[in-house]
Design an enzyme around this catalytic site. Sequence first.
Site, PDB file in Angstrom:
ATOM      1  N   ASP A 100     -11.253 -57.012  27.504  1.00 24.63           N
ATOM      2  CA  ASP A 100     -11.154 -58.421  27.109  1.00 24.63           C
ATOM      3  C   ASP A 100      -9.687 -58.731  26.803  1.00 24.63           C
ATOM      4  O   ASP A 100      -8.825 -58.428  27.617  1.00 24.63           O
ATOM      5  CB  ASP A 100     -12.096 -58.705  25.941  1.00 24.63           C
ATOM      6  CG  ASP A 100     -12.104 -60.159  25.491  1.00 24.63           C
ATOM      7  OD1 ASP A 100     -12.670 -61.003  26.200  1.00 24.63           O
ATOM      8  OD2 ASP A 100     -11.535 -60.461  24.423  1.00 24.63           O
ATOM      9  N   HIS A 300     -20.026 -59.148  30.072  1.00 23.11           N
ATOM     10  CA  HIS A 300     -18.647 -59.083  29.606  1.00 23.11           C
ATOM     11  C   HIS A 300     -18.329 -57.845  28.772  1.00 23.11           C
ATOM     12  O   HIS A 300     -17.194 -57.380  28.762  1.00 23.11           O
ATOM     13  CB  HIS A 300     -18.337 -60.333  28.783  1.00 23.11           C
ATOM     14  CG  HIS A 300     -16.948 -60.368  28.258  1.00 23.11           C
ATOM     15  ND1 HIS A 300     -15.842 -60.428  29.092  1.00 23.11           N
ATOM     16  CD2 HIS A 300     -16.453 -60.336  26.992  1.00 23.11           C
ATOM     17  CE1 HIS A 300     -14.745 -60.454  28.353  1.00 23.11           C
ATOM     18  NE2 HIS A 300     -15.075 -60.381  27.081  1.00 23.11           N
TER      19      HIS A 300
END
Length: 321
Positions: A100, A300
């Site tokens: 991320d 994610h």
Amino acid sequence: MVEFTTIDAGEVKLRAVVQGQGPLVIMVHGFPESWYSWRHQIGPVAEAGFTACAIDVRGYGGSDKPHPVADYAMPHMVSDLVGVADALSPGRPAILLGHDWGAPIVWNSALSRPDRFSAVGALSVPWTGVGQRSFSDVFNEVFTARNKFFYQAYFQKEGVAEAEAEANVRDFLRKFYYAISGDAPDGTWPNNKTADATLLEGLVDPEPFPAWMTEADLDYYTPEFQVSGLRGPINRYRNHDRDFAWQQAFKDRKIEQPAFFVAGNRDLAFNMMGRGDPIELMRAQVPNLQVAEVLDGCGHWTQQERPAEVNARLIPWLKGL
């Protein structure tokens, strides 16, 4: 129970979990996470013959939390990793691994300090080179100017997003983690909100939560953010213009180090708003991209959703460096 180490990184002191002996692997988490997001990788990396160091990024957990927005601009994030490398691996280059926001941090660190970092791995967010304009200009054009909600635009006004998230941290974490996970049905992350909406509007709290994030995991994350707050984490999003200006010194440089990349095909961050095949775009800027794989059905939270699959690719790559 884990043992924490406090590392003087120069500008700030960072809390870290350090295990093992051997070449240093610095693990850099994203938003809204902590060292704990690498809980499935620390042991295996250490057992493979490396020093595994999972940090709390500045602003998070037990690390220092400067107040000014500018203190979270990319050159400070790079400086922190250089400081960790100097403290734990003096005179020897370190290996970077990020997820991320941690991915752009490690990409930029490898780009700007090839003398200090010998290899770089990233999860979720690819590297496609220094942008031709600030990302804030991009999302304002694509979203805000069309009266469409974009979470990073919402994060720009100091105090607003913090107040919403901190009102009920566990609720915020559950909804945010679930909405962009591989388990969430299409449409769970709403794409029809107007620019004046809030982050949590339209997000659902699943029951039960997907098995990859247990109640015990949420029991760890929740008080971390209740104590630290969200200002430092969100400040990272308020530095696109500063980051862009700093990156111009490296706009003609490629990342030449051996590189590793894994993402999920259901990860919104990986799909880059539909700008073509991210991995093919990466190869032009990261010519020594040795591993590049996309996990089917993964969202994610790559290394938390699919720890075994990530480790099965990561450990052989590290050993082969």
